[in-house]
Design a protein around this motif. Structure first.
Motif, short mmCIF file in Angstrom:
data_model
loop_
_atom_site.label_atom_id
_atom_site.label_comp_id
_atom_site.label_asym_id
_atom_site.label_seq_id
_atom_site.Cartn_x
_atom_site.Cartn_y
_atom_site.Cartn_z
N ALA A 1 43.91 41.78 42.46
CA ALA A 1 42.67 41.12 42.86
C ALA A 1 41.53 42.13 42.90
CB ALA A 1 42.85 40.46 44.22
N HIS A 2 40.38 41.74 42.35
CA HIS A 2 39.22 42.62 42.34
C HIS A 2 37.97 41.82 42.02
CE1 HIS A 2 40.34 42.35 38.06
NE2 HIS A 2 39.08 42.65 37.79
N ASN A 3 36.83 42.45 42.18
CA ASN A 3 35.56 41.88 41.71
C ASN A 3 35.13 42.67 40.48
OD1 ASN A 3 34.87 39.81 43.75
ND2 ASN A 3 34.96 41.55 45.15
N HIS A 4 34.77 41.96 39.44
CA HIS A 4 34.55 42.54 38.12
C HIS A 4 33.06 42.57 37.80
CE1 HIS A 4 35.08 41.92 33.48
NE2 HIS A 4 34.71 43.15 33.77
N LEU A 5 32.50 43.76 37.67
CA LEU A 5 31.12 43.91 37.21
C LEU A 5 31.10 43.73 35.70
CD1 LEU A 5 28.15 44.67 37.56
CD2 LEU A 5 28.83 47.09 37.52
N ALA A 6 30.66 42.58 35.26
CA ALA A 6 30.73 42.23 33.84
C ALA A 6 29.46 42.61 33.09
CB ALA A 6 30.99 40.73 33.68
N LEU A 7 28.31 42.51 33.73
CA LEU A 7 27.03 42.79 33.07
C LEU A 7 26.12 43.55 34.00
CD1 LEU A 7 26.29 39.22 31.62
CD2 LEU A 7 27.11 41.16 30.31
N TRP B 1 26.84 43.96 48.56
CA TRP B 1 27.37 42.60 48.71
C TRP B 1 28.86 42.56 48.39
CZ3 TRP B 1 25.05 38.72 51.07
CH2 TRP B 1 23.66 38.71 51.16
N MET B 2 29.25 43.18 47.30
CA MET B 2 30.65 43.16 46.90
C MET B 2 31.54 43.82 47.94
SD MET B 2 30.98 41.48 44.08
CE MET B 2 29.66 40.41 44.69
N ASP B 3 31.05 44.87 48.58
CA ASP B 3 31.86 45.56 49.57
C ASP B 3 32.18 44.69 50.78
OD1 ASP B 3 31.99 47.82 48.01
OD2 ASP B 3 30.41 48.91 49.09
N THR B 4 31.33 43.69 51.06
CA THR B 4 31.64 42.80 52.18
C THR B 4 32.88 41.96 51.92
OG1 THR B 4 30.28 40.91 51.43
CG2 THR B 4 29.17 42.64 52.72
N LEU B 5 33.31 41.87 50.67
CA LEU B 5 34.48 41.05 50.32
C LEU B 5 35.79 41.81 50.47
CD1 LEU B 5 33.00 39.27 47.17
CD2 LEU B 5 32.93 38.55 49.56
N GLY B 6 35.71 43.13 50.67
CA GLY B 6 36.90 43.91 50.97
C GLY B 6 37.87 44.12 49.83
N LEU B 7 37.41 43.96 48.58
CA LEU B 7 38.28 44.16 47.41
C LEU B 7 37.75 45.29 46.54
CD1 LEU B 7 39.02 40.51 46.21
CD2 LEU B 7 40.60 42.07 47.35
N PRO B 8 38.61 45.90 45.72
CA PRO B 8 38.12 46.89 44.75
C PRO B 8 37.17 46.23 43.75
CG PRO B 8 40.52 46.95 44.93
CD PRO B 8 40.07 45.71 45.64
N THR B 9 36.38 47.05 43.09
CA THR B 9 35.52 46.56 42.01
C THR B 9 35.84 47.31 40.74
OG1 THR B 9 33.77 48.03 42.84
CG2 THR B 9 33.63 45.71 43.44
N TYR B 10 35.64 46.63 39.61
CA TYR B 10 36.04 47.13 38.30
C TYR B 10 34.91 46.92 37.31
CZ TYR B 10 38.53 47.12 33.79
OH TYR B 10 38.93 47.36 32.49
N ALA B 11 34.79 47.82 36.34
CA ALA B 11 33.75 47.69 35.31
C ALA B 11 34.19 48.38 34.04
CB ALA B 11 32.44 48.30 35.81
N GLU B 12 33.60 47.98 32.91
CA GLU B 12 33.72 48.70 31.65
C GLU B 12 32.34 49.20 31.26
OE1 GLU B 12 36.77 45.31 31.51
OE2 GLU B 12 34.60 45.18 31.24
N VAL B 13 32.25 50.48 30.86
CA VAL B 13 30.97 51.05 30.47
C VAL B 13 31.08 51.63 29.08
CG1 VAL B 13 30.31 51.54 32.85
CG2 VAL B 13 31.48 53.29 31.53
N ARG C 1 41.94 48.97 54.89
CA ARG C 1 42.98 48.11 54.33
C ARG C 1 43.49 47.17 55.41
NH1 ARG C 1 47.77 50.66 50.89
NH2 ARG C 1 45.92 51.09 49.63
N GLY C 2 43.59 45.89 55.02
CA GLY C 2 44.08 44.89 55.94
C GLY C 2 42.99 44.23 56.75
N ARG C 3 41.79 44.77 56.69
CA ARG C 3 40.70 44.16 57.43
C ARG C 3 40.24 42.90 56.72
NH1 ARG C 3 34.90 47.12 58.77
NH2 ARG C 3 33.84 45.30 59.63
N SER C 4 40.07 41.82 57.46
CA SER C 4 39.64 40.56 56.86
C SER C 4 38.19 40.68 56.44
CB SER C 4 39.80 39.40 57.85
OG SER C 4 38.97 39.60 58.97
#
Length: 226
Positions: free
Chosen positions: A118-124, A146-158, A197-200
């Motif tokens: 599970a992650h948030n994907h920086l697409a553009l 904003w993404m950090d408030t969701l508590g998941l890693p983020t991913y991108a392609e550059v 980790r584990g924080r809602s």
């Protein structure tokens, strides 16, 4: 320049503006030329394809604009597998015509290396003006909060060294490379959530915003497809 200025969540009425930013910045790049070698048709095709993915992001993710509309980030919430855009094959065929194979190759290459967790994907990331303007950094910094408030890693392609350096300054590390052809390589990057980790977490929505103010300067000249 203060790169922590706030961003605003894009709405459906902003799709046209976002598509313009993406098209105007991608068209003159090497990636844009590889996707659509026909320079005359390139802006039209890129705009149509960008619109498909922007609409999709507003259903399965988020998009954030700088308040003056000069830069944007587009994200997908990949908490679990998500379906393709509605009528994707038909719409992509209609948009691309004879250039369809390049876009399909591009999709397959990026999807094959995308993380399964599970992650948030920086697409553009579409940013205006010269590299040193700070718009890209401001848009990324605001959206990343904003993404950090969701508590998941983020991913991108550059696709450029400048973009790779920008993401590194924001806590991303190199995860791998994706070879698209002999001249085009994407670098995948990963950023762990700063939350324990584990924080809602909760999906905090942005406050009501004022009208979008569009710039009077030239179209964007920087873009990265993530």
């Amino acid at each position: 320049m203060n790169v922590t200025q706030p961003v605003v969540r894009a709405r459906w009425c902003d799709i046209g503006r976002i598509a313009d930013l993406v098209t105007e910045t991608l068209a003159p790049t090497g990636l844009g030329a590889w996707l659509v070698p026909d320079e005359r048709r390139r802006p039209t095709i890129l705009a149509a394809v960008a619109r498909i993915w922007i609409e999709y992001a507003l259903l399965f993710g988020d998009a954030f604009l700088l308040p003056n509309g000069t830069a944007v980030t587009v994200w997908f919430h990949r908490y679990r597998p998500i379906p393709p855009p509605a009528r994707y094959a038909d719409r992509l065929t209609e948009a691309c015509g004879g250039h369809l194979d390049r876009f399909l190759q591009f999709d397959r290459a990026l999807a094959a290396r995308r993380p399964t967790e599970a992650h948030n994907h920086l697409a553009l990331l579409a940013a205006p003006g010269p590299t040193g303007s700070g718009h890209a950094a401001a848009a990324l910094a605001g959206a990343q909060q904003w993404m950090d408030t969701l508590g998941l890693p983020t991913y991108a392609e550059v696709f450029t060294d400048n973009d790779r350096k920008l993401l590194r300054r924001h806590g991303y590390t190199l995860r791998g490379t994706v070879l698209l052809d002999d001249h085009t390589t994407a670098h995948s990057m990963w950023r762990l959530s700063p939350l324990r980790r584990g924080r809602s977490s909760r999906n905090v929505r942005s406050p009501v915003r004022g009208p979008l103010v569009l710039p009077d300067n030239n179209p964007s000249t920087r873009w990265a497809l993530r």
